[in-house]
Design an enzyme around this catalytic site. Structure first.
Site, PDB file in Angstrom:
ATOM      1  N   GLY A 168       5.283  -7.182   4.010  1.00  0.00           N
ATOM      2  CA  GLY A 168       5.182  -8.089   2.861  1.00  0.00           C
ATOM      3  C   GLY A 168       6.310  -7.846   1.862  1.00  0.00           C
TER       4      GLY A 168
ATOM      5  N   MET B   1      -7.345   2.925  10.022  1.00  0.00           N
ATOM      6  CA  MET B   1      -6.541   1.809   9.492  1.00  0.00           C
ATOM      7  C   MET B   1      -5.491   1.354  10.503  1.00  0.00           C
ATOM      8  SD  MET B   1      -5.871   2.587   5.487  1.00  0.00           S
ATOM      9  CE  MET B   1      -7.063   2.091   4.244  1.00  0.00           C
TER      10      MET B   1
ATOM     11  N   ILE C  40       1.959   3.173   6.796  1.00  0.00           N
ATOM     12  CA  ILE C  40       1.254   4.053   7.731  1.00  0.00           C
ATOM     13  C   ILE C  40       0.978   3.322   9.031  1.00  0.00           C
ATOM     14  CG2 ILE C  40       0.173   5.467   5.929  1.00  0.00           C
ATOM     15  CD1 ILE C  40      -2.501   3.960   6.644  1.00  0.00           C
ATOM     16  N   ASP C  41       0.985   1.970   8.991  1.00  0.00           N
ATOM     17  CA  ASP C  41       0.593   1.185  10.171  1.00  0.00           C
ATOM     18  C   ASP C  41       1.644   1.212  11.281  1.00  0.00           C
ATOM     19  OD1 ASP C  41      -1.543   0.471   8.554  1.00  0.00           O
ATOM     20  OD2 ASP C  41      -0.614  -1.411   7.925  1.00  0.00           O
TER      21      ASP C  41
ATOM     22  N   GLY D 225       0.834  -1.203   0.000  1.00  0.00           N
ATOM     23  CA  GLY D 225       0.000   0.000   0.000  1.00  0.00           C
ATOM     24  C   GLY D 225       0.868   1.252   0.000  1.00  0.00           C
TER      25      GLY D 225
ATOM     26  N   ARG E 177      -3.929   7.459   3.787  1.00  0.00           N
ATOM     27  CA  ARG E 177      -2.720   7.179   2.996  1.00  0.00           C
ATOM     28  C   ARG E 177      -2.417   8.294   2.002  1.00  0.00           C
ATOM     29  NH1 ARG E 177      -3.577   1.096   1.797  1.00  0.00           N
ATOM     30  NH2 ARG E 177      -3.286   1.679  -0.361  1.00  0.00           N
TER      31      ARG E 177
HETATM   32  O1  F6P Z   1      -0.923  -1.451   5.321  1.00  0.00           O
HETATM   33  C1  F6P Z   1      -1.483  -0.222   4.991  1.00  0.00           C
HETATM   34  C2  F6P Z   1      -2.979  -0.343   4.877  1.00  0.00           C
HETATM   35  O2  F6P Z   1      -3.503   0.939   4.576  1.00  0.00           O
HETATM   36  C3  F6P Z   1      -3.663  -0.942   6.102  1.00  0.00           C
HETATM   37  O3  F6P Z   1      -3.793  -0.031   7.160  1.00  0.00           O
HETATM   38  C4  F6P Z   1      -4.971  -1.393   5.505  1.00  0.00           C
HETATM   39  O4  F6P Z   1      -5.516  -2.464   6.229  1.00  0.00           O
HETATM   40  C5  F6P Z   1      -4.555  -1.847   4.128  1.00  0.00           C
HETATM   41  O5  F6P Z   1      -3.341  -1.207   3.815  1.00  0.00           O
HETATM   42  C6  F6P Z   1      -5.568  -1.535   3.067  1.00  0.00           C
HETATM   43  O6  F6P Z   1      -5.115  -2.043   1.855  1.00  0.00           O
HETATM   44  P1  F6P Z   1      -5.790  -1.772   0.438  1.00  0.00           P
HETATM   45  O7  F6P Z   1      -5.024  -0.696  -0.225  1.00  0.00           O
HETATM   46  O8  F6P Z   1      -5.663  -3.066  -0.274  1.00  0.00           O
HETATM   47  O9  F6P Z   1      -7.215  -1.374   0.665  1.00  0.00           O
END
Ligand code: F6P
Length: 364
Positions: free
Chosen positions: A121, A186, A143-144, A15, A291
């Site tokens: 990941g 998130m 961001i987590d 992400g 994000r």
């Molecule tokens: O890891 C960053 C993040 O924004 C998490 O906080 C959230 O669960 C996930 O990615 C969301 O991913 P996607 O972009 O697939 O919706």
């Protein structure tokens, strides 16, 4: 300054997070200072298998991007070369490991090293490539803020700012309508964003994955607040929060090369609060706003420091490492250590204790 490394590839995976472009700019400029060429791989590793997927990045290509959100290289959280889904003619999907092809492509293009910017990941993939003998340096992004071995990942501070601003804005509408406002933030399996933004934004209740919540206690704290004449409440709930004895709420199960998607817990918490307390309740999911946008000055600086440090490591021949913040220093930690486990909120941590001291209900 000269280095045995002549060319470096850089990619962004998983992400997006505010600050990715600042890292890319720092990588390009710090490499140029050492006479190293930089090539950007578009969309994670996908660019290696595309005709126009690897682009030369010179000074002009990274001009004026430090403050921009997103990533000029694009990203994906579906392109895991270790678990690449391939659709067969009969419609079935087979998962194949393409990491050898990735290494072969990097070598074919005469790229001497890779700077992989990503979360857990992407850094796991980076470590796997390093184990196959390809020189890799990781840069921690998410961001987590859930990466072990670095005090902070860039993007986190910006997400906390955005979330805190949203909580601030909810106060006036909550108070005007005497409502309970439940906002879902998130963070996946870690409660960092919710805890930090919740405390900074003076939330009355903060629910994080690390502390399973008892809905009765949440409701009792809301009723107690209304009883004092403060007839509104702000509830911050992390997307990974779960009730005592219950599970997380998923939008989508995990599948090949793709983690499960969390989401929807605010709706459940909000409905339960309204049903039990009779207080009018509204819910919202802040989602990907966390994000987006320009990185804060802190995140820009951290991202630039990480990018420059990653080039310094590569030029010095230090590989299979991740750059990490250990204030006041940015140093190298083994990638294996960095991805060994998620960094979650410690239950006896100072911010948790601060929240309790302020009278915030953490659901337990
Ligand atoms: O890891 C960053 C993040 O924004 C998490 O906080 C959230 O669960 C996930 O990615 C969301 O991913 P996607 O972009 O697939 O919706």
């Amino acid at each position: 300054m000269t280095s045995p490394i002549r060319s470096i590839a850089v990619n962004t995976g998983g992400g997006d997070a505010p600050g990715l472009n600042a890292v890319i700019r720092a990588v390009v400029l710090a490499a140029q200072t050492r006479g190293i060429d930089v090539y950007g791989i578009r969309r994670g590793y996908e660019g290696l298998f595309m005709d126009d997927g690897v682009v030369h990045l010179n000074r002009d290509a990274v001009r004026g991007i430090t403050h921009l959100g997103g990533t000029i290289l694009g990203t994906t959280n579906r392109g895991n070369p270790l678990e690449w889904p391939v659709e067969r003619p009969d419609g079935t999907v087979e998962v194949v490991d393409r990491s050898d092809e990735v290494v072969a492509e990097l070598r074919k293009r005469r790229l001497d090293a890779l700077i992989a910017i990503g979360g857990d990941g992407s850094l796991r993939i980076a470590h796997a490539l390093a184990e196959k003998g390809f020189p890799v340096v990781g840069v921690p992004k998410t961001i987590d803020n859930d990466l072990e071995a670095t005090q902070l990942t860039f993007g986190f501070v910006t997400a906390v700012e955005t979330a805190t601003d949203a909580i601030d804005r909810l106060h006036s509408t909550a108070e005007s309508h005497r409502r309970v406002m439940v906002v879902e933030l998130m963070g996946r399996h870690a409660g960092w964003i919710s805890l930090f933004a919740g405390v900074a934004g003076s939330a009355d209740v903060i629910l994080i994955p690390e502390i399973p919540y008892d809905i009765e206690k949440v409701c009792a704290s809301i009723q107690a607040r209304y009883a004092t004449g403060r007839e509104f409440a702000i509830v911050v709930v992390a997307e990974g929060a779960r009730p005592l004895g219950g599970g997380q709420v998923l939008v989508e199960e995990a599948k090949a090369g793709r983690a499960a998607r969390l989401g929807g817990v605010a709706e459940q918490v909000g409905a339960a609060i309204e049903a039990r307390t009779g207080r009018e309740t509204r819910t919202l999911v802040l989602g990907h706003l966390q994000r987006g946008g320009s990185p804060t000055a802190y995140d820009r600086l951290l991202a630039l420091r990480f990018g420059a440090a990653a080039v310094e490591m590569a030029a010095a021949g230090r590989f299979d490492v991740m750059v990490a913040l250990d204030p006041p220093h940015v140093h190298a930690v083994p990638l294996a250590e960095a991805v060994s486990r998620l960094k979650t909120v410690p239950l006896d941590g100072e911010v948790v204790r601060t929240a309790r001291d302020l009278g915030t209900c953490l659901g337990d």
